[in-house]
Design an enzyme around this catalytic site. Structure first.
Site, PDB file in Angstrom:
ATOM      1  N   GLU A   1       0.801  -1.240   0.000  1.00 13.49           N
ATOM      2  CA  GLU A   1       0.000   0.000   0.000  1.00 13.49           C
ATOM      3  C   GLU A   1       0.831   1.287   0.000  1.00 13.49           C
ATOM      4  O   GLU A   1       0.613   2.196   0.798  1.00 13.49           O
ATOM      5  CB  GLU A   1      -0.965  -0.010   1.203  1.00 13.49           C
ATOM      6  CG  GLU A   1      -1.886  -1.221   1.210  1.00 13.49           C
ATOM      7  CD  GLU A   1      -2.789  -1.308   2.439  1.00 13.49           C
ATOM      8  OE1 GLU A   1      -2.875  -0.331   3.191  1.00 13.49           O
ATOM      9  OE2 GLU A   1      -3.400  -2.366   2.659  1.00 13.49           O
TER      10      GLU A   1
ATOM     11  N   GLU B   1      -5.794 -11.182  -0.689  1.00 17.88           N
ATOM     12  CA  GLU B   1      -6.545 -11.002   0.561  1.00 17.88           C
ATOM     13  C   GLU B   1      -8.051 -11.043   0.295  1.00 17.88           C
ATOM     14  O   GLU B   1      -8.814 -10.230   0.741  1.00 17.88           O
ATOM     15  CB  GLU B   1      -6.164  -9.675   1.223  1.00 17.88           C
ATOM     16  CG  GLU B   1      -4.687  -9.498   1.457  1.00 17.88           C
ATOM     17  CD  GLU B   1      -4.349  -8.169   2.107  1.00 17.88           C
ATOM     18  OE1 GLU B   1      -5.250  -7.511   2.643  1.00 17.88           O
ATOM     19  OE2 GLU B   1      -3.163  -7.781   2.092  1.00 17.88           O
TER      20      GLU B   1
HETATM   21  O1  G3I Z   1      -2.670  -8.225  19.167  1.00 19.24           O
HETATM   22  C1  G3I Z   1      -3.324  -7.081  19.732  1.00 19.24           C
HETATM   23  C2  G3I Z   1      -3.928  -7.432  21.085  1.00 19.24           C
HETATM   24  O2  G3I Z   1      -2.875  -7.755  21.997  1.00 19.24           O
HETATM   25  C3  G3I Z   1      -4.746  -6.250  21.602  1.00 19.24           C
HETATM   26  O3  G3I Z   1      -5.374  -6.619  22.811  1.00 19.24           O
HETATM   27  C4  G3I Z   1      -5.803  -5.897  20.548  1.00 19.24           C
HETATM   28  C5  G3I Z   1      -6.670  -4.744  20.965  1.00 19.24           C
HETATM   29  O4  G3I Z   1      -5.937  -3.548  20.752  1.00 19.24           O
HETATM   30  O5  G3I Z   1      -5.152  -5.548  19.313  1.00 19.24           O
HETATM   31  C6  G3I Z   1      -4.450  -6.675  18.778  1.00 19.24           C
HETATM   32  O6  G3I Z   1      -3.831  -6.286  17.584  1.00 19.24           O
HETATM   33  C7  G3I Z   1      -4.762  -6.137  16.509  1.00 19.24           C
HETATM   34  C8  G3I Z   1      -4.310  -7.059  15.367  1.00 19.24           C
HETATM   35  O7  G3I Z   1      -5.151  -6.886  14.220  1.00 19.24           O
HETATM   36  C9  G3I Z   1      -4.376  -8.524  15.784  1.00 19.24           C
HETATM   37  O8  G3I Z   1      -5.695  -8.864  16.054  1.00 19.24           O
HETATM   38  C10 G3I Z   1      -4.687  -4.695  16.031  1.00 19.24           C
HETATM   39  O9  G3I Z   1      -5.227  -3.868  17.026  1.00 19.24           O
HETATM   40  C11 G3I Z   1      -5.508  -4.560  14.767  1.00 19.24           C
HETATM   41  O10 G3I Z   1      -5.336  -3.261  14.222  1.00 19.24           O
HETATM   42  C12 G3I Z   1      -5.017  -5.556  13.718  1.00 19.24           C
HETATM   43  O11 G3I Z   1      -5.864  -5.421  12.586  1.00 19.24           O
HETATM   44  C13 G3I Z   1      -5.335  -6.052  11.405  1.00 19.24           C
HETATM   45  C14 G3I Z   1      -5.046  -4.951  10.363  1.00 19.24           C
HETATM   46  O12 G3I Z   1      -4.607  -5.546   9.145  1.00 19.24           O
HETATM   47  C15 G3I Z   1      -3.996  -3.986  10.830  1.00 19.24           C
HETATM   48  O13 G3I Z   1      -2.777  -4.679  10.960  1.00 19.24           O
HETATM   49  C16 G3I Z   1      -6.365  -7.013  10.864  1.00 19.24           C
HETATM   50  O14 G3I Z   1      -6.513  -8.107  11.759  1.00 19.24           O
HETATM   51  C17 G3I Z   1      -5.919  -7.536   9.498  1.00 19.24           C
HETATM   52  O15 G3I Z   1      -6.966  -8.318   8.899  1.00 19.24           O
HETATM   53  C18 G3I Z   1      -5.624  -6.375   8.569  1.00 19.24           C
HETATM   54  O16 G3I Z   1      -5.156  -6.897   7.359  1.00 19.24           O
HETATM   55  C19 G3I Z   1      -4.802  -5.896   6.391  1.00 19.24           C
HETATM   56  C20 G3I Z   1      -3.620  -6.442   5.617  1.00 19.24           C
HETATM   57  O17 G3I Z   1      -2.573  -6.707   6.499  1.00 19.24           O
HETATM   58  C21 G3I Z   1      -3.227  -5.453   4.529  1.00 19.24           C
HETATM   59  N1  G3I Z   1      -4.365  -5.188   3.646  1.00 19.24           N
HETATM   60  C22 G3I Z   1      -5.522  -4.667   4.353  1.00 19.24           C
HETATM   61  C23 G3I Z   1      -5.960  -5.649   5.429  1.00 19.24           C
HETATM   62  C24 G3I Z   1      -7.179  -5.145   6.126  1.00 19.24           C
HETATM   63  O18 G3I Z   1      -6.864  -3.961   6.829  1.00 19.24           O
END
Ligand code: G3I
Length: 447
Positions: free
Chosen positions: A253, A359
């Protein structure tokens, strides 16, 4: 008497002219063409064709074909007074196409756009696994987490998929905990699981502006020191899993939705050629690794689409060649359209890139047509979209097919509802690991 006959003749003559005028409007104005819209009320043998009304149209004429080019007809010019028509006595699990034109004051409009409909088909097929159906033609993957690899996760992932991507645990923010400090455990767990099963591993993602660890985000050293930390990270991560992780999203991205180069900590500290630098380092770290640029939304966002291909071409001019393009494919049941996806895909194929639908998830709910319940119509449209996307992928030359990766296993673990703030069921398995009609649609796309 003679005068009477002559006047009768002239009366009849002018009358006939008038009556002719009534039937053949000499200056008939062609009405606007209707806009055909999504079908409804799907069954195995029927559906309802729909279109928008045209002002002044007295009736419509509907064509139904099982050929997209209408080279043959199920029926032609079926006269319809309404703006919908229920079609029946069809064949199950079959594709149909309809178009319609309006009629007003003796003139026909041009044809509407064409709507494709697939009648209900084989239902949920309990016996065919995705990877068996793909049969090694390309990878079929799923986004996973290291804490969800046992029990039914293990069973379904092993049976259905030939590749895994870490949804979050191979991102920089998860791995890079400080200069020279790495959180390898979850990565090792996913890698060991996949290697033990003979499953491919796709690395996601070395560089992403939304996954910068705090120590790097707040780094106060020089730009060169920042760059060296990034360079060292890439060499350490790619090097550690060389020969196990066969492909990486090197950069994710880098282009904004407005088509401009995204202004991120990486571009600010390393310069606008940071993408090129990262690909060079990844290539040097593992010359055999397949290196992808990964992004979203280029199908229906032309400025962004243009910017992505400009980025790729500009790097190629400097002899930094990427191997593949990841189309994230976070789409909805009716958008982008097949033709939009085809246009975007062709540009990538013309660059001789490998293609990863990296994805994939297909939302049933959307801003343009929100739903409060998951109706059968919407479920069928989502199924049909999965079939369409998989069929599209199969049009790619075999040498350029990398694979299709689902962005999650079960609906209740999808990122979509939390991200969009509304319920959705975008994946292939329900909350209890049960296959859905979306799984059927995926299989139908592989036919
Ligand atoms: O692991 C922490 C946990 O310890 C904490 O308690 C919790 C609450 O804050 O957060 C957890 O981390 C989260 C992580 O997912 C694991 O669940 C993050 O907050 C959350 O922002 C993260 O979201 C992910 C997002 O990318 C950002 O990294 C989504 O699961 C994931 O599906 C999404 O995937 C992205 C691809 O990597 C790139 N393309 C877009 C796609 C959707 O955004």
């Amino acid at each position: 008497m003679r005068i009477l006959l002559i006047s009768a003749f002239f009366y009849l003559f002018f009358n006939s002219c008038n009556s002719d005028n009534k039937d053949t409007n000499p200056v008939a104005v062609q009405p606007k063409a209707p806009v055909a819209i999504e079908a409804a009320n799907f069954t195995e043998i029927s559906f309802t064709a729909n279109w928008n009304s045209v002002v002044g149209a007295q009736k419509y004429f509907l064509d139904l074909s099982n050929k997209v080019d209408f080279s043959s007809f199920v029926f032609k010019d079926r006269e319809v007074s309404d703006i919908k028509y229920s079609v029946s006595s069809l064949t199950k699990a079959s594709d149909y196409y309809y178009r319609v034109r309006a009629f007003k004051d003796g003139a026909y409009s041009k044809y509407s756009n064409i709507i494709k409909v697939t009648t209900l088909g084989i239902g949920i097929n309990p016996n065919v696994n995705l990877k068996d159906k793909v049969n090694g033609d390309f990878i079929v993957g799923v986004a996973v987490s290291s804490d969800k690899l046992s029990g039914q996760y293990n069973t379904v992932i092993s049976n259905e998929f030939s590749s895994v991507t870490a949804e979050n645990e191979m991102k920089m923010r998860s791995i890079y905990t400080g200069p020279g400090q790495y959180n390898w455990a979850p990565v090792d767990k996913i890698v060991d699981f996949a290697v033990s099963k003979g499953i491919n591993i796709h690395g996601h993602a070395l560089i992403w502006h939304r996954s910068i660890p705090d120590f790097l985000d707040k780094f106060t050293g020089t730009d060169l020191e920042f760059e060296n930390l990034v360079k060292q990270y890439i060499f350490d991560v790619v090097g550690r899993y060389k020969d196990k992780i066969k492909s990486w999203d090197v950069v994710n991205e880098a282009i904004n939705d407005n088509g401009l180069f995204r202004d991120t900590k990486f571009s600010q500290r390393m310069g606008s050629n940071y993408v090129e630098k990262c690909f060079k380092w990844a290539r040097e770290a593992d010359p055999d690794c397949i290196l992808f640029y990964n992004d979203y939304g280029t199908g229906d966002n032309i400025p962004k689409q243009n910017a992505v291909y400009k980025l790729i071409k500009d790097m190629a001019v400097n002899h930094t060649h990427i191997d593949g393009l990841g189309f994230q494919m976070h789409i909805t049941y009716n958008s982008p359209s097949l033709s939009q996806l085809q246009i975007d895909l062709k540009r990538a194929l013309d660059e001789n890139l490998k293609i990863h639908f990296s994805e994939l998830d297909i939302r049933m709910n959307s801003d343009s047509s929100p739903i409060t319940s998951f109706t059968d119509d919407r479920i069928q449209l989502q199924r049909a979209k999965y079939k369409e996307v998989v069929q599209l992928f199969k049009t790619i030359p075999k040498s350029q097919r990398y694979g299709i990766t689902m962005w999650g296993l079960k609906d209740n673990e999808s990122w979509i509802p939390g991200e969009f703030g509304r319920p959705d069921k975008p994946l292939l398995f329900d909350d209890n690991f049960i296959r859905k009609l979306t799984h059927t649609g995926f299989l139908e796309g592989l036919e």
